[in-house]
Scaffold this active site. Sequence first.
Site, PDB file in Angstrom:
ATOM      1  N   LYS A 163      21.026 -46.662   7.028  1.00  0.00           N
ATOM      2  CA  LYS A 163      19.703 -46.014   7.047  1.00  0.00           C
ATOM      3  C   LYS A 163      19.547 -45.085   5.851  1.00  0.00           C
ATOM      4  CE  LYS A 163      18.909 -46.335  11.935  1.00  0.00           C
ATOM      5  NZ  LYS A 163      19.034 -45.767  13.242  1.00  0.00           N
TER       6      LYS A 163
ATOM      7  N   ASP B 114       9.027 -47.428  17.168  1.00  0.00           N
ATOM      8  CA  ASP B 114       9.174 -48.532  16.212  1.00  0.00           C
ATOM      9  C   ASP B 114       8.172 -49.646  16.472  1.00  0.00           C
ATOM     10  OD1 ASP B 114      11.260 -47.472  14.707  1.00  0.00           O
ATOM     11  OD2 ASP B 114      12.722 -48.018  16.245  1.00  0.00           O
TER      12      ASP B 114
ATOM     13  N   PHE C 170      17.241 -38.493  10.420  1.00  0.00           N
ATOM     14  CA  PHE C 170      18.127 -38.515  11.574  1.00  0.00           C
ATOM     15  C   PHE C 170      18.422 -39.974  11.909  1.00  0.00           C
ATOM     16  CE2 PHE C 170      18.914 -34.477  13.884  1.00  0.00           C
ATOM     17  CZ  PHE C 170      18.455 -33.642  12.882  1.00  0.00           C
TER      18      PHE C 170
ATOM     19  N   ASN D 167       9.273 -42.701  23.891  1.00  0.00           N
ATOM     20  CA  ASN D 167      10.731 -42.643  24.049  1.00  0.00           C
ATOM     21  C   ASN D 167      11.131 -41.292  24.628  1.00  0.00           C
ATOM     22  OD1 ASN D 167      11.137 -40.743  21.777  1.00  0.00           O
ATOM     23  ND2 ASN D 167      10.317 -42.460  20.594  1.00  0.00           N
TER      24      ASN D 167
ATOM     25  N   LYS E 177      16.506 -45.858   3.350  1.00  0.00           N
ATOM     26  CA  LYS E 177      15.398 -44.903   3.376  1.00  0.00           C
ATOM     27  C   LYS E 177      15.490 -43.882   2.245  1.00  0.00           C
ATOM     28  CE  LYS E 177      15.051 -45.579   8.357  1.00  0.00           C
ATOM     29  NZ  LYS E 177      13.990 -45.382   9.343  1.00  0.00           N
TER      30      LYS E 177
HETATM   31  N1  CTP Z   1      11.763 -43.111  11.183  1.00  0.00           N
HETATM   32  C1  CTP Z   1      10.600 -43.222  10.444  1.00  0.00           C
HETATM   33  N2  CTP Z   1       9.650 -44.142  10.789  1.00  0.00           N
HETATM   34  C2  CTP Z   1       9.847 -44.983  11.814  1.00  0.00           C
HETATM   35  C3  CTP Z   1      11.059 -44.910  12.559  1.00  0.00           C
HETATM   36  C4  CTP Z   1      12.001 -43.952  12.218  1.00  0.00           C
HETATM   37  O1  CTP Z   1      10.425 -42.460   9.486  1.00  0.00           O
HETATM   38  N3  CTP Z   1       8.918 -45.872  12.138  1.00  0.00           N
HETATM   39  C5  CTP Z   1      12.753 -42.098  10.801  1.00  0.00           C
HETATM   40  C6  CTP Z   1      13.201 -41.196  11.924  1.00  0.00           C
HETATM   41  O2  CTP Z   1      12.420 -40.038  11.986  1.00  0.00           O
HETATM   42  C7  CTP Z   1      14.632 -40.865  11.527  1.00  0.00           C
HETATM   43  C8  CTP Z   1      15.089 -42.102  10.791  1.00  0.00           C
HETATM   44  O3  CTP Z   1      13.907 -42.791  10.386  1.00  0.00           O
HETATM   45  O4  CTP Z   1      14.703 -39.795  10.628  1.00  0.00           O
HETATM   46  C9  CTP Z   1      15.948 -43.038  11.617  1.00  0.00           C
HETATM   47  O5  CTP Z   1      15.310 -43.326  12.842  1.00  0.00           O
HETATM   48  P1  CTP Z   1      16.027 -44.204  13.954  1.00  0.00           P
HETATM   49  O6  CTP Z   1      15.105 -44.312  15.115  1.00  0.00           O
HETATM   50  O7  CTP Z   1      17.417 -43.732  14.157  1.00  0.00           O
HETATM   51  O8  CTP Z   1      16.185 -45.603  13.233  1.00  0.00           O
HETATM   52  P2  CTP Z   1      15.167 -46.733  12.867  1.00  0.00           P
HETATM   53  O9  CTP Z   1      14.885 -46.653  11.394  1.00  0.00           O
HETATM   54  O10 CTP Z   1      13.992 -46.721  13.778  1.00  0.00           O
HETATM   55  O11 CTP Z   1      16.069 -48.040  13.086  1.00  0.00           O
HETATM   56  P3  CTP Z   1      16.686 -48.622  14.457  1.00  0.00           P
HETATM   57  O12 CTP Z   1      15.669 -48.324  15.546  1.00  0.00           O
HETATM   58  O13 CTP Z   1      16.826 -50.065  14.165  1.00  0.00           O
HETATM   59  O14 CTP Z   1      17.991 -47.940  14.685  1.00  0.00           O
END
Ligand code: CTP
Length: 413
Positions: A350, A291, A336, A222, A354
């Site tokens: 979130k 993800d 974040f 990304n 989390k």
């Molecule tokens: N995060 C994580 N593990 C993942 C994806 C995200 O720990 N596999 C953490 C990121 O570091 C961030 C938070 O979760 O602190 C939110 O990440 P974000 O990308 O905004 O959201 P997602 O949980 O991936 O959900 P979505 O993509 O559906 O918005």
Amino acid sequence: MAETNPVAPSGPAACTHRVTLGVCAGISIYKACDLVRRLQDRRCEVKVVMTAHAARMVAPVTFQALSGHPVITDLFEGSGEPSIAHIELARWEELFLVAPATANILGKLARGIADDFLTTHYLANRGAPVLLVPAMNGSMWRHPAVQENLRILEGRGHVVLQPAKGSLACGDVDEGRLPEPAAVANEAVAILEREGGLQGVKVLVTAGPTREPVDPVRFLSNRSSGKMGYAVAREALQRGAKVTLVSGPTGLEPPSGADFVPVVTAAQMAEAVRARFRECQVLVMCAAVADYRAAQSLASKRKKGKGAWQLDLEPTEDILEGLVPLKGKGQFVCGFAAETEDLKQNALAKLKRKGLDLVAANDVSREGVGFESDRNALSLFWPDGSEERIPEASKTDCARALWDAIQEALNGR
Ligand code: CTP
């Protein structure tokens, strides 16, 4: 000079901070005279070091009268023997401030050249924070060589105050002006007051993207640059924290003083974070973890002659969610949230899912902030639903405001 204050340097007893002011040869040197007074107004004792060229623009006796201390310009001053004054000064100071910082001095400090008192003194630094206030012509400021040196210096955890925009001595209206002395003094005092606020606190920060291999030459990733996470790590170091930075691939210089753990994939990041989570008191999860990954990564390169290619993707582990059952009572976890719509609603969802103590949300669809940019704007959401805004600013400033908020929460516990 901006004002003619009576020369009445505050004695050490009245002072709460000790600042070395390094003065270089820029036209804005006249503001450095006023800066001494502004720092004294803020209860700083100031000792001045000048480069030889600076001493040709303003006589050292001016700074001596203002600061109440002899001004050092020469490594060999006094006895004719090389003295150790640069070491003694490093033991004394609580902040090393350089204003104006010329392109030349930035280059020397970045590369460790020590050919006069000021630059030698910089290398003798014993952990005092360094604040650099560059001022120069706008084209010089934007030159890649200067920008590269600034990145190196920021990578060391030094604070660089951005020059102001306005009319310059060369007649251009451009960026490159030395900010007003009162603003520089405010920044200096803010650094001194923040210093040590996280003394001894164990902080774990994640940063950057992860890369999920598809075949030996291709990966899914990304747009994260890692700049926000690195700024968060640097700021924590500045405040005295013991910092571990787990970072995906970025082109950034690891902050010196941090325990640096480079990783590539989401699985590696998950393992690195899990192994260190119990130890830490604060986790700031800035990384943009992928993800999805390829369900099967090919062992050899996929040749294009094979026509259309459909990839099967499977979700990666959610690192933060996996930490919820491991979280101890005293631990503070900040996540974040990168959103393109319904910022508040998504961020709060979130935070709940989390088990976070704070979520810092940014609208990644906004131009000029967030991914790949040097600037950001954040909305902080707390478990009680309250919101705090960090308006658009450099990522360094956003990191500062974020730590102010986290420290306040930790103190209120
Ligand atoms: N995060 C994580 N593990 C993942 C994806 C995200 O720990 N596999 C953490 C990121 O570091 C961030 C938070 O979760 O602190 C939110 O990440 P974000 O990308 O905004 O959201 P997602 O949980 O991936 O959900 P979505 O993509 O559906 O918005």
